[in-house]
Design an enzyme around this catalytic site. Sequence first.
Site, PDB file in Angstrom:
ATOM      1  N   GLU A 120      -2.362   7.854  -4.052  1.00  0.00           N
ATOM      2  CA  GLU A 120      -2.753   6.878  -5.132  1.00  0.00           C
ATOM      3  C   GLU A 120      -4.127   7.401  -5.650  1.00  0.00           C
ATOM      4  O   GLU A 120      -5.085   7.370  -4.693  1.00  0.00           O
ATOM      5  CB  GLU A 120      -2.837   5.384  -4.712  1.00  0.00           C
ATOM      6  N   HIS A 177      -0.565   0.108  -9.703  1.00  0.00           N
ATOM      7  CA  HIS A 177      -1.233  -0.717  -8.760  1.00  0.00           C
ATOM      8  C   HIS A 177      -1.869  -1.859  -9.888  1.00  0.00           C
ATOM      9  O   HIS A 177      -3.125  -2.020  -9.839  1.00  0.00           O
ATOM     10  CB  HIS A 177      -2.399  -0.129  -8.051  1.00  0.00           C
ATOM     11  N   ARG A 221       0.928  -0.994   0.024  1.00  0.00           N
ATOM     12  CA  ARG A 221      -0.059  -0.068  -0.034  1.00  0.00           C
ATOM     13  C   ARG A 221       0.921   1.081   0.178  1.00  0.00           C
ATOM     14  O   ARG A 221       1.867   1.297   0.549  1.00  0.00           O
ATOM     15  CB  ARG A 221      -0.672   0.022   1.162  1.00  0.00           C
TER      16      ARG A 221
END
Length: 328
Positions: free
Chosen positions: A266, A285, A237
């Site tokens: 993000e 991602h 993360r």
Amino acid sequence: MKVFINKRIPETGIKMLEEAGLEILFPEKENLSYEEWMSYCKNADTLLNVGGDFRYDKNFFDACPNIKAIALYSVGFDHVDIKEATQRNIPIGNTPDVLSRATSDVAFLLMQAVARRASYNFQKVKEDNWGTFDPLHALGQELYGKTLGIFGLGRIGYEMAEKSKKAFGMNIIYHNRHSNKEAEKELDATYVSFDELIHKSDVLSVHANFTPEHKELFNESIFEQMKQNAIFINTARGGFHNQKDLYQALVDKKIWGAGLDVTNPEPMSADDPILGLSSVCILPHIGSATVEARNGMARLAAGNIIAFSKNEKMTNCANPDVYSDHSS
Ligand code: DGY
């Protein structure tokens, strides 16, 4: 029972839900606003949630009292207030294992891409700047026999360690909440303190579950203590690292390079100066983005909803305590 699915998932999962006779609500458009998303949630009994755009917290559960179960289309559940859900007896399903290979493949890919400055060199080709053979320009480093430090040795971390050991004979050290006997036996991995991990790793790869205590754990003071040749990899993360500090550490050559599949924030901005560095490789991602992993996630998430609809336990549940209350 009505299931709201906020984004299309692979057909295999949809088929399972249909065959189980569940009513599926799909949004009429992509990229819902918070208000639009809420209005769908208020009208459903269960959710099959894709992505981490919105939080499931007290405000959400107060506003959507009909929601009785949530099946996440992810292994991570950092966007859910697990304590709050558990207090309300709402099981939160997730999708472990099926994406471990795919996600660890991306960590392994990033490690090599950074070690050989692949993004930078690819960019040069795209810019018609092939250059001439230069014995000193943009040299990479080899990974053979180097030390890989794993922060969070669960399923994904194990797979990353195994690949790195087999491919490059890397020496594996790890820091985790619990020791991992399998990794110690099979991969000759050594449990170390967090302090040792950051001081000894040539490659430091993050694979832990993200919790608020981890917020920007990898910051200026940590990068400062890492080896100068170290490569920082984050496929877990973005919240684990402070991206401005990471940029500065790379510019000041405190560490050697960074490979990120997750960023902070993000999505990140295309203007972020870190993108201009030759020592990074950044992906949007895509850890679980393979046909195999995404189909597996669809089956697990659908299976969790179906189990709930039959009053059975979800196969993969982030808050199994909801079940112990019932069985006692
Ligand atoms: C996961 O499953 O947690 C991946 O990061 C996708 O969100």
